[in-house]
Design a protein around this motif. Structure first.
Motif, PDB file in Angstrom:
ATOM      1  N   UNK A 293       0.839  -1.196   0.000  1.00  0.00           N
ATOM      2  CA  UNK A 293       0.000   0.000   0.000  1.00  0.00           C
ATOM      3  C   UNK A 293       0.875   1.248   0.000  1.00  0.00           C
ATOM      4  N   UNK A 294       1.893   1.265   0.835  1.00  0.00           N
ATOM      5  CA  UNK A 294       2.783   2.425   0.897  1.00  0.00           C
ATOM      6  C   UNK A 294       3.482   2.655  -0.444  1.00  0.00           C
ATOM      7  N   UNK A 295       3.932   1.589  -1.091  1.00  0.00           N
ATOM      8  CA  UNK A 295       4.590   1.736  -2.389  1.00  0.00           C
ATOM      9  C   UNK A 295       3.636   2.318  -3.425  1.00  0.00           C
ATOM     10  N   UNK A 296       2.373   1.896  -3.402  1.00  0.00           N
ATOM     11  CA  UNK A 296       1.399   2.412  -4.356  1.00  0.00           C
ATOM     12  C   UNK A 296       1.156   3.901  -4.172  1.00  0.00           C
ATOM     13  N   UNK A 297       1.287   4.375  -2.938  1.00  0.00           N
ATOM     14  CA  UNK A 297       1.002   5.781  -2.615  1.00  0.00           C
ATOM     15  C   UNK A 297       2.236   6.656  -2.784  1.00  0.00           C
ATOM     16  N   UNK A 298       3.427   6.099  -2.489  1.00  0.00           N
ATOM     17  CA  UNK A 298       4.613   6.942  -2.375  1.00  0.00           C
ATOM     18  C   UNK A 298       5.730   6.640  -3.367  1.00  0.00           C
ATOM     19  N   UNK A 299       5.662   5.554  -4.116  1.00  0.00           N
ATOM     20  CA  UNK A 299       6.808   5.168  -4.932  1.00  0.00           C
ATOM     21  C   UNK A 299       6.450   4.850  -6.381  1.00  0.00           C
ATOM     22  N   UNK A 300       5.749   5.720  -7.086  1.00  0.00           N
ATOM     23  CA  UNK A 300       5.500   5.460  -8.505  1.00  0.00           C
ATOM     24  C   UNK A 300       6.807   5.513  -9.289  1.00  0.00           C
ATOM     25  N   UNK A 301       6.832   4.855 -10.430  1.00  0.00           N
ATOM     26  CA  UNK A 301       8.035   4.900 -11.270  1.00  0.00           C
ATOM     27  C   UNK A 301       8.313   6.324 -11.730  1.00  0.00           C
ATOM     28  N   UNK A 302       7.259   7.068 -12.041  1.00  0.00           N
ATOM     29  CA  UNK A 302       7.391   8.491 -12.367  1.00  0.00           C
ATOM     30  C   UNK A 302       6.320   9.248 -11.585  1.00  0.00           C
ATOM     31  N   UNK A 303       6.564  10.521 -11.228  1.00  0.00           N
ATOM     32  CA  UNK A 303       5.558  11.289 -10.484  1.00  0.00           C
ATOM     33  C   UNK A 303       4.238  11.354 -11.240  1.00  0.00           C
ATOM     34  N   UNK A 304       3.162  11.286 -10.464  1.00  0.00           N
ATOM     35  CA  UNK A 304       1.834  11.381 -11.036  1.00  0.00           C
ATOM     36  C   UNK A 304       1.125  10.054 -11.190  1.00  0.00           C
ATOM     37  N   UNK A 305       1.842   8.932 -11.030  1.00  0.00           N
ATOM     38  CA  UNK A 305       1.229   7.617 -11.186  1.00  0.00           C
ATOM     39  C   UNK A 305       0.863   6.974  -9.852  1.00  0.00           C
ATOM     40  N   UNK A 306       0.972   7.707  -8.762  1.00  0.00           N
ATOM     41  CA  UNK A 306       0.649   7.154  -7.451  1.00  0.00           C
ATOM     42  C   UNK A 306      -0.867   7.132  -7.216  1.00  0.00           C
ATOM     43  N   UNK A 307      -1.284   6.300  -6.274  1.00  0.00           N
ATOM     44  CA  UNK A 307      -2.668   6.238  -5.826  1.00  0.00           C
ATOM     45  C   UNK A 307      -2.823   7.019  -4.532  1.00  0.00           C
ATOM     46  N   UNK A 308      -4.062   7.351  -4.192  1.00  0.00           N
ATOM     47  CA  UNK A 308      -4.332   7.832  -2.844  1.00  0.00           C
ATOM     48  C   UNK A 308      -4.332   6.634  -1.900  1.00  0.00           C
ATOM     49  N   UNK A 309      -4.191   6.899  -0.611  1.00  0.00           N
ATOM     50  CA  UNK A 309      -4.196   5.804   0.359  1.00  0.00           C
ATOM     51  C   UNK A 309      -5.526   5.051   0.328  1.00  0.00           C
ATOM     52  N   UNK A 310      -6.624   5.760   0.148  1.00  0.00           N
ATOM     53  CA  UNK A 310      -7.927   5.101   0.090  1.00  0.00           C
ATOM     54  C   UNK A 310      -8.021   4.199  -1.134  1.00  0.00           C
ATOM     55  N   UNK A 311      -7.528   4.675  -2.270  1.00  0.00           N
ATOM     56  CA  UNK A 311      -7.555   3.843  -3.473  1.00  0.00           C
ATOM     57  C   UNK A 311      -6.682   2.595  -3.307  1.00  0.00           C
ATOM     58  N   UNK A 312      -5.529   2.765  -2.669  1.00  0.00           N
ATOM     59  CA  UNK A 312      -4.636   1.616  -2.479  1.00  0.00           C
ATOM     60  C   UNK A 312      -5.239   0.611  -1.510  1.00  0.00           C
ATOM     61  N   UNK A 313      -5.878   1.086  -0.436  1.00  0.00           N
ATOM     62  CA  UNK A 313      -6.526   0.174   0.498  1.00  0.00           C
ATOM     63  C   UNK A 313      -7.655  -0.577  -0.196  1.00  0.00           C
ATOM     64  N   UNK A 314      -8.408   0.116  -1.011  1.00  0.00           N
ATOM     65  CA  UNK A 314      -9.478  -0.554  -1.755  1.00  0.00           C
ATOM     66  C   UNK A 314      -8.891  -1.632  -2.666  1.00  0.00           C
ATOM     67  N   UNK A 315      -7.743  -1.337  -3.302  1.00  0.00           N
ATOM     68  CA  UNK A 315      -7.125  -2.301  -4.207  1.00  0.00           C
ATOM     69  C   UNK A 315      -6.580  -3.508  -3.457  1.00  0.00           C
ATOM     70  N   UNK A 316      -6.303  -3.367  -2.166  1.00  0.00           N
ATOM     71  CA  UNK A 316      -5.836  -4.494  -1.358  1.00  0.00           C
ATOM     72  C   UNK A 316      -6.982  -5.196  -0.625  1.00  0.00           C
TER      73      UNK A 316
END
Length: 526
Positions: A441-464
């Motif tokens: 979840x943290x990687x999805x929110x904070x570590x995109x390959x390039x800026x702008x491709x990250x999720x919000x924490x709510x979106x990442x939790x939903x995806x998990x």
């Protein structure tokens, strides 16, 4: 089920419940009856529905989410690395790798196989283990060391001899043999595995339980094991029949083994409370971190020019997919490179034209989609099953091998959601060492390959949570905290939607069907 009916109702309170139900996103209490959620809402409303004799549990200010789900993790291989296989993940020096192999070989009888996994040449100075090096440290044992991606395998001379592989041996379709180096790519792996002693059902059961017990301790209440062959399926069904699966498992059944031209027949589908198998698996290309995923252009920084490899001819893939689709199986196909995505989406589109109205299929990994791939997938209702944790752990490999103009499309989670895809996050463990869902979840929110491709924490939790339930067609039972759904919950020490580093949040406990699991062992608490 009888033991659940005999349990008293349980009321959980003094916690913040993140329901992921848009009609009621937050709650103060939750009532469990016969393994399912009977009520969720304000403490007063839930207490009003509690029967006499209801047990109560004060969660001490915890945060409760729907049960965390890993939509793509090789359960038995996680268990194998925790029991019998040599773990080489994270090593940064080849001498240390060889030392560990020599140390393990010293414990084995001559001729006994030595199996390990996890080497990564990008961490080892650019070169992985070699045939000559393995011969020196394990001259009397056949050695098979699988790269971290599981698409490239290093072997020594005794292993090649046991498999009857010579300099003139032809690789099977979709594979490659580098005899002098002792490297096997993709389907060529099967030439060696056929020469190894086959695990029996009891051994598979041991690995499955070791994997599930560990994953349950991380707060996971459900997982998908995405590459199951007939013996492994038999082991899962035996465990399910004995009610020994600690958490819920969804299976993707392989149709064709590595290195084999034969095709496994479609098995009997299985849908119970703990085990589900109504999906099949195909590998269309290789792995991105090892430069074997099928690209339209050459990789950078490889010993020989390569665009990766496709593992199927178009007609062969379609024929196998059509058989499964027409028989009402869901398909979960591994496709990472743009060439593989083109091939797979062509197959899915043709299936929809010729056999409309079947189950919605999955794309495992979905590593390098462009805008057209995303549009086509969304039009088909495809479920995307990517791994944000790759961006945390394998970023160096991606930057090393991918042309820079591919970086912006490397696991582009934001673009997937914006295109309208359901995203089910996962780890693909043990490809990576880090399989904790909150780190993903943290990687999805904070570590995109390039800026702008990250999720919000709510979106990442939903995806998990809900994302995985949707991807396996089980959202009626789980994915949100709503009345009637299974009482599968993860209990956390802090709110993953607001914590600066969600990966540091402690999983205090979890519940499966309303039964509390021990956080350290993943077995039902006594």
């Amino acid at each position: 089920m009888p033991e659940l009916l005999s349990r008293p109702d349980l009321l959980l309170h003094n916690a913040a419940f993140l329901t992921l139900n848009e009609r009621q996103p937050h709650a103060e209490a939750l009532l469990i009856r016969a393994g399912r959620i009977a009520a969720v809402g304000s403490l007063a409303d839930v207490q009003a529905q509690a029967a006499p004799g209801t047990e109560r549990c004060d969660l001490g200010g915890s945060v409760v989410t729907p049960g965390l789900n890993d939509a793509h993790i090789h359960v038995w291989k996680v268990g194998q690395l925790r029991t019998t296989s040599l773990d080489l993940r994270g090593l940064t020096e080849r001498p240390e790798l060889y030392r560990r192999v020599a140390e393990r070989a010293a414990t084995l009888q001559p001729g006994e196989w030595l199996v390990g996994r996890g080497w990564n040449e990008a961490l080892l100075g650019g070169e992985g283990p070699t045939r000559r090096g393995l011969d020196e440290v394990a001259p009397h044992n056949p050695v098979l060391l699988t790269r971290t991606c599981a698409h490239i395998h290093a072997v020594n001379s005794p292993a090649l001899e046991a498999a009857r592989i010579t300099a003139s041996t032809s690789a099977p379709g979709g594979g490659e043999i580098q005899f002098a180096a002792g490297l096997l790519y993709e389907t060529a792996f099967g030439l060696v595995t056929r020469a190894m002693p086959a695990p029996d059902v009891a051994q598979y059961e041991r690995w499955i339980l070791a994997g599930l017990t560990y994953l349950a301790s991380l707060g996971l209440t459900s997982v998908t094991d995405p590459a199951v062959d007939p013996p492994l399926y038999a082991a899962y069904r035996a465990l399910d029949a004995r009610l020994e699966l600690p958490i819920r498992v969804n299976l993707l059944y392989m149709r064709r083994p590595d290195g084999g031209a034969e095709t496994y027949p479609l098995p009997e589908q299985s849908v119970s409370d703990r085990l589900r198998c109504d999906s099949v698996k195909f590998f269309t290309d290789g792995g991105l971190s090892g430069a074997t995923a099928a690209l339209a252009v050459p990789y950078h920084n490889t010993p020989e020019p390569t665009r990766g490899m496709l593992r199927f001819e178009d007609a062969d893939l379609y024929a196998l997919a059509e058989e499964a689709h027409a028989a009402n199986w869901r398909i979960g196909a591994h496709a990472i490179g743009d060439r593989a995505l083109d091939q797979l989406l062509n197959v899915y589109e043709r299936l929809e034209r010729t056999h409309p109205g079947g189950k919605r299929h999955r794309i495992e990994h979905f590593g390098l989609p462009d805008a057209d791939h995303l549009r086509r997938a969304a039009d088909l209702g495809v479920h995307a099953v990517p791994q944000a944790i790759f961006l945390h752990e394998l970023r160096g490999n991606f930057a090393r091998y991918l042309p820079p103009d591919y970086w912006a499309r490397t696991y582009p989670l934001r673009s997937m959601l914006d295109a309208g895809l359901n995203v089910a996050l996962s780890s693909d463990g043990p490809v990576v060492r880090e399989v904790r869902p909150l780190m993903g979840l943290q990687a999805a929110v904070q570590e995109p390959m390039v800026p702008g491709q990250q999720l919000t924490a709510l979106e990442a939790l939903r995806a998990y949570t809900l994302g995985g339930a949707l991807a396996q067609g089980d959202d009626d039972n789980r994915g949100t905290l709503e009345s009637g759904k299974w009482a599968d919950l993860s209990v956390l020490s802090a709110d993953p939607l607001t914590h600066a580093r969600p990966g540091e949040i402690e999983v205090r406990t979890s519940y499966v069907a309303g039964v509390e699991m021990e956080s350290k062992t993943g077995v039902p608490a006594s």
